[in-house]
Design a protein around this motif. Structure first.
Motif, mmCIF file in Angstrom:
data_model
loop_
_atom_site.group_PDB
_atom_site.id
_atom_site.type_symbol
_atom_site.label_atom_id
_atom_site.label_comp_id
_atom_site.label_asym_id
_atom_site.label_seq_id
_atom_site.Cartn_x
_atom_site.Cartn_y
_atom_site.Cartn_z
ATOM 1 N N CYS A 67 0.833 -1.205 0.000
ATOM 2 C CA CYS A 67 0.000 0.000 0.000
ATOM 3 C C CYS A 67 0.864 1.251 0.000
ATOM 4 O O CYS A 67 0.358 2.364 -0.068
ATOM 5 C CB CYS A 67 -0.926 0.001 1.198
ATOM 6 S SG CYS A 67 -0.085 0.295 2.744
ATOM 7 N N GLY A 68 2.179 1.074 0.106
ATOM 8 C CA GLY A 68 3.064 2.232 0.045
ATOM 9 C C GLY A 68 3.047 3.081 1.299
ATOM 10 O O GLY A 68 3.100 4.306 1.233
ATOM 11 N N LEU A 69 2.981 2.424 2.434
ATOM 12 C CA LEU A 69 2.970 3.178 3.687
ATOM 13 C C LEU A 69 4.351 3.764 3.965
ATOM 14 O O LEU A 69 5.345 3.050 3.989
ATOM 15 C CB LEU A 69 2.551 2.264 4.839
ATOM 16 C CG LEU A 69 2.332 2.985 6.162
ATOM 17 C CD1 LEU A 69 0.998 3.692 6.176
ATOM 18 C CD2 LEU A 69 2.425 2.030 7.320
ATOM 19 N N LYS A 70 4.381 5.052 4.182
ATOM 20 C CA LYS A 70 5.634 5.706 4.563
ATOM 21 C C LYS A 70 5.601 5.952 6.053
ATOM 22 O O LYS A 70 4.537 6.022 6.652
ATOM 23 C CB LYS A 70 5.751 7.054 3.830
ATOM 24 C CG LYS A 70 5.852 6.916 2.338
ATOM 25 C CD LYS A 70 7.268 7.268 1.896
ATOM 26 C CE LYS A 70 7.545 6.822 0.483
ATOM 27 N NZ LYS A 70 6.559 7.246 -0.494
ATOM 28 N N ASN A 71 6.748 6.093 6.612
ATOM 29 C CA ASN A 71 6.788 6.416 8.031
ATOM 30 C C ASN A 71 6.470 7.888 8.204
ATOM 31 O O ASN A 71 7.349 8.752 8.240
ATOM 32 C CB ASN A 71 8.152 6.084 8.619
ATOM 33 C CG ASN A 71 8.127 6.144 10.111
ATOM 34 O OD1 ASN A 71 7.181 6.675 10.697
ATOM 35 N ND2 ASN A 71 9.138 5.595 10.747
ATOM 36 N N LEU A 72 5.175 8.176 8.318
ATOM 37 C CA LEU A 72 4.732 9.568 8.334
ATOM 38 C C LEU A 72 5.045 10.271 9.644
ATOM 39 O O LEU A 72 5.272 11.475 9.668
ATOM 40 C CB LEU A 72 3.228 9.636 8.065
ATOM 41 C CG LEU A 72 2.836 9.295 6.634
ATOM 42 C CD1 LEU A 72 1.328 9.222 6.514
ATOM 43 C CD2 LEU A 72 3.400 10.319 5.663
ATOM 44 N N SER A 73 5.069 9.478 10.714
ATOM 45 C CA SER A 73 5.340 10.102 12.010
ATOM 46 C C SER A 73 6.688 10.790 11.973
ATOM 47 O O SER A 73 6.897 11.842 12.551
ATOM 48 C CB SER A 73 5.357 9.049 13.107
ATOM 49 O OG SER A 73 4.563 7.964 12.808
#
Lengths: 99, 379
Positions: B369-375
């Protein structure tokens, strides 16, 4: 059960293609009362799926227990049996590689 | 504040995954009818404990539970992580129950996580801390997780029902995103390792388990080494118990695990207080044979992970960038199937599942899903 499993693994997991369930049911918190009917629809397929896919995986052994370990003591085999030993011998580096 | 769009769910099942996926995908969730027909309705103590734990490691999340505990409103915040945290996991489920969600959340935190967890370290139900240390952590490296900072120290053990164990978990953060895995070669088993533990019982029990387990492996492979960890005194927790965790290492670097433990239940303890005689536990020899047989069963099934780790692997695949991940597993477990359903519901990632009749394994393919480490990005 394996051959039966093969036919419809995708269906077993995701349900019949015909009865596609909305991947994301999101609704405003307000006015939720009127949409209860939709909720029923949303959650029914899963229960039905479990009923229809009774053989093989998961039907009765799936419970509400949230546990990743899959312990199936009943299916533990007697691994001192020679035939069984031979059946997985080649999974080990000590097995016969010439085949 | 505007209205929040809650994703509405029903029932108390798959609680951990829903919580993790909701947090990682920043989806507020509203769960209704949590065991509302049950004799003891509502959230279980360990579920509440997990919620408190998630609250502790994240910033700006809100948790609302109604009086009976049958309805939960959860709005995820940003996972912060942090050092020197302490959490009491309670005694209704073991630490293994908390580790899996915790490690996933920790990876996508703002800062590395280091937390001391107190409670039950080994029980028959959940994967033990030994299995976590020997197998689960190493599985992450297939998805590009840096191994530095990833560790689990077992400071003391605790068996049910009274627990008393303590572990320190360190989870690094993923700098950008995970990397997709093409992981289909299970290889051949080249050696077997393991840990046999015992708490507050005769140290001889460890040897008896190992002896019995080794007897089973003798017909397969000579390279078997099982470490014996006999704890007594304060580091042995408050309850007697023993168990064994085994890992088969393959030539392609896969780890296949099996573990179990035996211990008294609370009813047994009450009974012991009334009368002098102790209820019988499964003898150590039988336990050793059972776990060894379970491990051989897992090896027979094939796949790059054992059935316990299917769920975690699927989750990691789905959280990868938009590349194709491919994994091979043995028979799909009920938990694995539920995981696949939850992944589609929260992340919109659908796996292509193809059985391989020749090896009787199952191949799963998906585009992450292309999750980036947004935190981290927000800092």
């Amino acid at each position: 059960t394996i051959s039966r499993q093969n036919k419809n693994l995708m269906q077993l997991v995701y349900g019949q293609p015909g009865l596609e369930i909305g991947a994301a049911v999101q609704e405003r918190l307000s006015g939720s009362e009127s949409e209860d009917g939709e909720d029923d629809e949303f959650f029914k397929p899963k229960g039905e799926r479990e009923k229809t896919s009774n053989e093989g995986i998961g039907a009765d052994s799936f419970s509400a227990e949230d546990c990743s370990k899959y312990s199936n003591y009943a299916n533990t085999k007697d691994w001192s049996n020679d035939d069984l030993i031979q059946s997985i011998r080649d999974r080990f580096v000590t097995g016969d590689w010439s085949k | 504040m505007g209205k929040v769009n809650y994703k509405r769910l029903k029932g108390g099942q798959q609680f951990r995954q829903r919580l993790v996926l909701a947090t990682l995908s920043s989806t507020p969730i509203l769960i209704e009818d949590i065991r509302s027909d049950d004799i003891s309705p509502g959230l279980r103590p360990h579920e509440v404990s997990l919620l408190r734990l998630v609250e502790r490691i994240s910033d700006d999340c809100t948790v609302e539970i109604n009086d009976t505990g049958t309805k939960l409103k959860y709005k995820p915040g940003v996972v912060i992580g942090g050092k020197h945290l302490v959490h009491d996991c309670g005694l209704s489920r073991s630490i293994g129950y908390f580790l899996e969600p915790l490690i996933l959340l920790g990876l996508f935190g703002k800062k590395p996580l280091s937390i001391r967890l107190k409670g039950i370290t080994n029980d028959p139900k959940d994967p033990s801390v030994d299995t976590f240390r020997t197998t689960t952590m190493h599985l992450l490296k297939h998805f590009g997780v840096p191994l530095e900072g990833l560790d689990l120290k077992i400071e003391s053990r605790g068996a049910p029902p009274l627990g008393g164990g303590e572990v320190v978990l360190g989870v690094p953060i993923v700098p950008g995103s995970l990397s997709a895995a093409n992981w289909i070669d299970e290889g051949m088993v080249r050696r077997i390792r393991g840990v046999a533990f015992s708490t507050r019982v005769s140290p001889q029990i460890g040897n008896r388990m190992v002896y019995a387990a080794r007897g089973i492996f003798n017909s397969f492979i000579p390279d078997v080494h099982i470490f014996i960890d006999s704890k007594s005194g304060p580091s042995g927790g408050k309850s007697p118990g023993y168990g064994i965790s085994l890992v088969a290492e393959t030539t392609s670097g896969c780890l296949i695990s099996a573990d179990s433990a035996v211990c008294y239940t609370q009813e047994d303890l009450d009974h012991m207080n009334d009368s002098e005689e102790k209820p019988d536990l499964l003898p150590p020899e039988d336990l050793g044979v059972r776990v060894a047989s379970m491990l051989l069963g897992e090896i027979e099934q094939g796949g790059v992970v054992d059935s316990t780790h299917q769920g975690l692997v699927f989750l990691l695949c789905a959280l990868c960038p938009q590349d194709v991940s491919k994994v091979r597993v043995g028979r799909l477990t009920p938990y694995g199937i539920e995981t696949l359903r939850n992944i589609r519901e929260f992340l919109g990632v659908k796996f292509v599942i193809t059985p391989e009749p020749v090896t009787s394994t199952v191949l799963l393919k998906c585009v992450g899903c292309g999750l980036k480490n947004l935190s981290r990005k927000a800092s």
